[in-house]
Design a protein around this motif. Structure first.
Motif, PDB file in Angstrom:
ATOM      1  N   LEU A  75       3.124  21.929  -7.741  1.00  0.00           N
ATOM      2  CA  LEU A  75       4.346  21.715  -6.980  1.00  0.00           C
ATOM      3  C   LEU A  75       4.046  21.186  -5.581  1.00  0.00           C
ATOM      4  CD1 LEU A  75       6.846  24.602  -7.809  1.00  0.00           C
ATOM      5  CD2 LEU A  75       6.923  22.203  -8.473  1.00  0.00           C
ATOM      6  N   LEU A  76       2.906  21.568  -5.018  1.00  0.00           N
ATOM      7  CA  LEU A  76       2.530  21.020  -3.716  1.00  0.00           C
ATOM      8  C   LEU A  76       2.376  19.505  -3.811  1.00  0.00           C
ATOM      9  CD1 LEU A  76       1.705  21.329  -0.764  1.00  0.00           C
ATOM     10  CD2 LEU A  76      -0.633  21.815  -1.547  1.00  0.00           C
ATOM     11  N   ASP A  77       1.832  19.027  -4.914  1.00  0.00           N
ATOM     12  CA  ASP A  77       1.723  17.579  -5.107  1.00  0.00           C
ATOM     13  C   ASP A  77       3.095  16.940  -5.279  1.00  0.00           C
ATOM     14  OD1 ASP A  77      -1.052  17.444  -4.923  1.00  0.00           O
ATOM     15  OD2 ASP A  77      -1.330  17.930  -7.041  1.00  0.00           O
ATOM     16  N   VAL A  78       4.025  17.692  -5.877  1.00  0.00           N
ATOM     17  CA  VAL A  78       5.387  17.174  -6.049  1.00  0.00           C
ATOM     18  C   VAL A  78       6.056  16.963  -4.699  1.00  0.00           C
ATOM     19  CG1 VAL A  78       7.718  17.783  -6.839  1.00  0.00           C
ATOM     20  CG2 VAL A  78       5.760  18.100  -8.360  1.00  0.00           C
ATOM     21  N   VAL A  79       5.914  17.927  -3.796  1.00  0.00           N
ATOM     22  CA  VAL A  79       6.671  17.874  -2.543  1.00  0.00           C
ATOM     23  C   VAL A  79       5.934  17.158  -1.417  1.00  0.00           C
ATOM     24  CG1 VAL A  79       7.921  19.977  -3.094  1.00  0.00           C
ATOM     25  CG2 VAL A  79       5.838  20.135  -1.749  1.00  0.00           C
ATOM     26  N   ALA A  80       4.597  17.100  -1.474  1.00  0.00           N
ATOM     27  CA  ALA A  80       3.862  16.518  -0.350  1.00  0.00           C
ATOM     28  C   ALA A  80       2.768  15.545  -0.761  1.00  0.00           C
ATOM     29  CB  ALA A  80       3.260  17.622   0.522  1.00  0.00           C
ATOM     30  N   GLY A  81       2.364  15.543  -2.009  1.00  0.00           N
ATOM     31  CA  GLY A  81       1.348  14.595  -2.460  1.00  0.00           C
ATOM     32  C   GLY A  81       0.110  14.604  -1.588  1.00  0.00           C
ATOM     33  N   GLU A  82      -0.393  13.408  -1.327  1.00  0.00           N
ATOM     34  CA  GLU A  82      -1.604  13.275  -0.508  1.00  0.00           C
ATOM     35  C   GLU A  82      -1.365  13.618   0.958  1.00  0.00           C
ATOM     36  OE1 GLU A  82      -1.431   9.349  -2.889  1.00  0.00           O
ATOM     37  OE2 GLU A  82      -0.066  11.052  -2.552  1.00  0.00           O
ATOM     38  N   ALA A  83      -0.099  13.771   1.341  1.00  0.00           N
ATOM     39  CA  ALA A  83       0.206  14.109   2.734  1.00  0.00           C
ATOM     40  C   ALA A  83       0.011  15.591   3.027  1.00  0.00           C
ATOM     41  CB  ALA A  83       1.641  13.700   3.079  1.00  0.00           C
ATOM     42  N   ALA A  84      -0.208  16.399   2.007  1.00  0.00           N
ATOM     43  CA  ALA A  84      -0.431  17.832   2.221  1.00  0.00           C
ATOM     44  C   ALA A  84      -1.731  18.041   2.988  1.00  0.00           C
ATOM     45  CB  ALA A  84      -0.480  18.568   0.890  1.00  0.00           C
ATOM     46  N   ALA A 133       0.831  -1.197   0.000  1.00  0.00           N
ATOM     47  CA  ALA A 133       0.000   0.000   0.000  1.00  0.00           C
ATOM     48  C   ALA A 133       0.871   1.254   0.000  1.00  0.00           C
ATOM     49  CB  ALA A 133      -0.919  -0.007   1.223  1.00  0.00           C
ATOM     50  N   ARG A 134       0.374   2.289  -0.659  1.00  0.00           N
ATOM     51  CA  ARG A 134       1.104   3.557  -0.674  1.00  0.00           C
ATOM     52  C   ARG A 134       1.075   4.193   0.707  1.00  0.00           C
ATOM     53  NH1 ARG A 134       2.251   6.646  -4.866  1.00  0.00           N
ATOM     54  NH2 ARG A 134       1.292   8.497  -3.928  1.00  0.00           N
ATOM     55  N   ASP A 135       2.151   4.880   1.057  1.00  0.00           N
ATOM     56  CA  ASP A 135       2.287   5.509   2.371  1.00  0.00           C
ATOM     57  C   ASP A 135       2.711   6.963   2.172  1.00  0.00           C
ATOM     58  OD1 ASP A 135       2.770   6.279   4.946  1.00  0.00           O
ATOM     59  OD2 ASP A 135       4.280   4.760   5.382  1.00  0.00           O
ATOM     60  N   PRO A 136       1.747   7.864   1.897  1.00  0.00           N
ATOM     61  CA  PRO A 136       2.100   9.263   1.641  1.00  0.00           C
ATOM     62  C   PRO A 136       2.818   9.938   2.811  1.00  0.00           C
ATOM     63  CG  PRO A 136      -0.140   8.817   0.935  1.00  0.00           C
ATOM     64  CD  PRO A 136       0.301   7.616   1.713  1.00  0.00           C
TER      65      PRO A 136
END
Length: 507
Positions: free
Chosen positions: A468-477, A2-5
């Motif tokens: 860029l927010l998705d680049v640096v933090a993805g779903e963890a933003a 499983a993905r782990d953002p």
């Protein structure tokens, strides 16, 4: 799997320099296997070594400094002789310039000046003086910038940046300052390349020896001036010990301030490492800029250090002492604590410190094993991301996010000066502070905002901050960060807010 953002954010920020923009898919790779992503760099052969074109070894750089200093001295002497000759030739001669009002000015009357289009001085506006062209960089400035550029490029291009983070940690632990003098500025990058990088995943004792025998450290802490009082040189020159290097070895490099040593131990170690120097411009003891053991300056006789007597075996006496200090229990605790403080929290979790301390002792100072123990520890992944990035980490992460490989180091070097972490130039031998108290003060955050605004003003129209927010933090933003960036009045403002967001600032 499983993905782990959230694990990806920890992998990229806590252990690395953040995600790269452009075509890289760092966040996606890290999310699929955060620990494996971090460990990947550790398995690459010679991952820490830096061998960029044009970078020279310490002895070559030393000779370049000595040649430069010789040329400067010669130019000054020539200029002084020329000035003296001109002064002598003009002495006693009548002036060719008449200074009386209404008279001639160097052969040209006021009427002539008017007819030629010139305006009398009293009526002419003050013209701005022509700008002088910038002076060409000297060899020391060129070398410092070349070393800085190579370091910045490596940090910007690395996949996760974990190995480069290790380099910056150990370089700050065993720091010198480029402000010590021209040799120190010339040697700053070479010291890191030669004494730090080969050992960040090796043995602590070997790194310790490489550091303390490097001419840059000897010069920084004045050990070339330390002479055994009873040595041949000491008796002839009536000079004595300089304890700077010995004290910092014990207080800052190994045992720590509460490591159980005494002032008598400092003095004993200072005696043991007398004769540890480097060859100077005259090359009497060897090629300039090479480490030398000068037996004539070495304090003779056995020395007692930390309860153990070391016989006078010359250079080997000091190397044996360093090897024992490197394996001392206090050193293991001091290094483990500082390592966890850097990567995890200002108040290092005691259990995690204990794990790393035990690994250090069990393996005899194997830094790869200690580093892996940190990455494998669940505490390292569960701990909140409360530490703020140091200025160097902040600027490198900014460049990585934009996918821009540095071509000129000056913008980075200027930013580091503004933010209080000038490259290779800490205020003292204890290096730059590694706590939030040092970097999260309101005035420092204001400076970061200024830097963020400057960066965004240069490139904001060509980027999409939300992407860029998705680049640096993805779903963890966080929802708050996404909403803040989406509600910004302009791309420029949105990009500056991204650079100041917790997802970007915290590690």
């Amino acid at each position: 799997m499983a993905r782990d953002p959230q694990g990806a954010l920890v992998a990229l920020n806590r252990f690395g320099f953040g995600a790269r923009g452009g075509a890289a898919s760092d966040f996606s790779s890290a999310a699929s296997d955060p620990r494996g992503f971090v460990k990947a760099e550790l398995g690459r052969p010679n991952a820490a070594l830096l061998d960029a074109p044009g970078l020279q070894p310490t002895p070559v750089l030393a000779q370049a400094v000595f040649d430069y200093q010789k040329d400067v001295k010669q130019q000054r002497e020539n200029a002084a002789r020329t000035a003296e000759a001109m002064a002598s030739s003009s002495a006693g001669k009548p002036s060719e310039t008449k200074a009386a009002a209404g008279g001639e000015i160097q052969g040209e009357s006021r009427t002539d000046m008017m007819s030629n289009g010139a305006v009398p001085d009293a009526m002419s506006p003050k013209a701005a003086p022509p700008k002088e062209p910038p002076k060409p960089l000297n060899v020391i400035q060129k070398t410092f910038r070349a070393e800085a550029l190579a370091r910045l490029q490596r940090a910007t291009m690395a996949e996760s940046g974990f190995v480069e983070r290790l380099v910056t940690f150990w370089s700050n632990h065993f720091c010198i300052s480029a402000n010590k003098g021209e040799l120190a500025r010339m040697w700053s990058g070479a010291f890191e390349r030669e004494a730090i990088r080969p050992h960040v995943l090796g043995n602590f004792g070997e790194m310790l020896r490489a550091v303390e025998q490097h001419p840059a450290m000897i010069f920084f802490l004045d050990n070339q001036q330390s002479i055994g009082p009873d040595s041949r040189a000491g008796q002839n020159r009536k000079k004595g010990l300089n304890e700077n290097l010995a004290r910092e070895i014990m207080e800052l490099h190994t045992l720590g301030v509460n490591g159980g040593y005494t002032q008598a131990d400092v003095t004993s170690l200072a005696r043991i490492i007398t004769g540890w120097t480097f060859a100077g411009r005259q090359a009497k003891l060897g090629p300039p800029g090479t480490f030398i053991f000068n037996a004539n300056a070495h304090e003779p006789g056995p020395q007692k250090l930390l309860g153990k007597v070391y016989e006078d075996t010359g250079l080997a006496q000091g190397e044996a002492a360093l090897a024992d200090i490197a394996r001392h229990p206090a050193t293991a605790k001091f290094i483990a604590t500082k390592f966890v403080r850097h990567f995890i929290a200002d108040d290092p979790p005691a259990a995690l410190v204990g794990k790393l301390e035990a690994t250090f002792r069990k393996t005899g100072g194997d830094l790869r094993a200690m580093t892996l123990a940190l990455v494998d520890a669940d505490e390292a992944w569960r701990a909140p991301m409360t530490k703020i990035r140091m200025p160097y980490e902040y600027l490198v992460a900014s460049g990585r996010m934009m996918g821009r490989i540095p071509e000129d180091p000056q913008r980075y070097l200027g930013g580091l000066n503004v933010l209080g972490q000038p490259l290779w130039t800490p205020a003292g031998p204890n290096g730059f502070a590694d706590t939030n108290a040092a970097w999260a003060a309101p005035e420092n955050i204001k400076l970061r905002l200024d830097i963020a605004s400057q960066i965004s003003s240069r490139i904001a129209d060509s980027i999409d901050p939300r992407a860029l927010l998705d680049v640096v933090a993805g779903e963890a933003a966080s929802t708050e960060t996404r909403q803040t960036i989406e509600r910004a009045e302009s791309k420029q403002q949105a990009f500056a807010l991204l650079l100041m967001s917790p997802e970007f600032q915290r590690r």
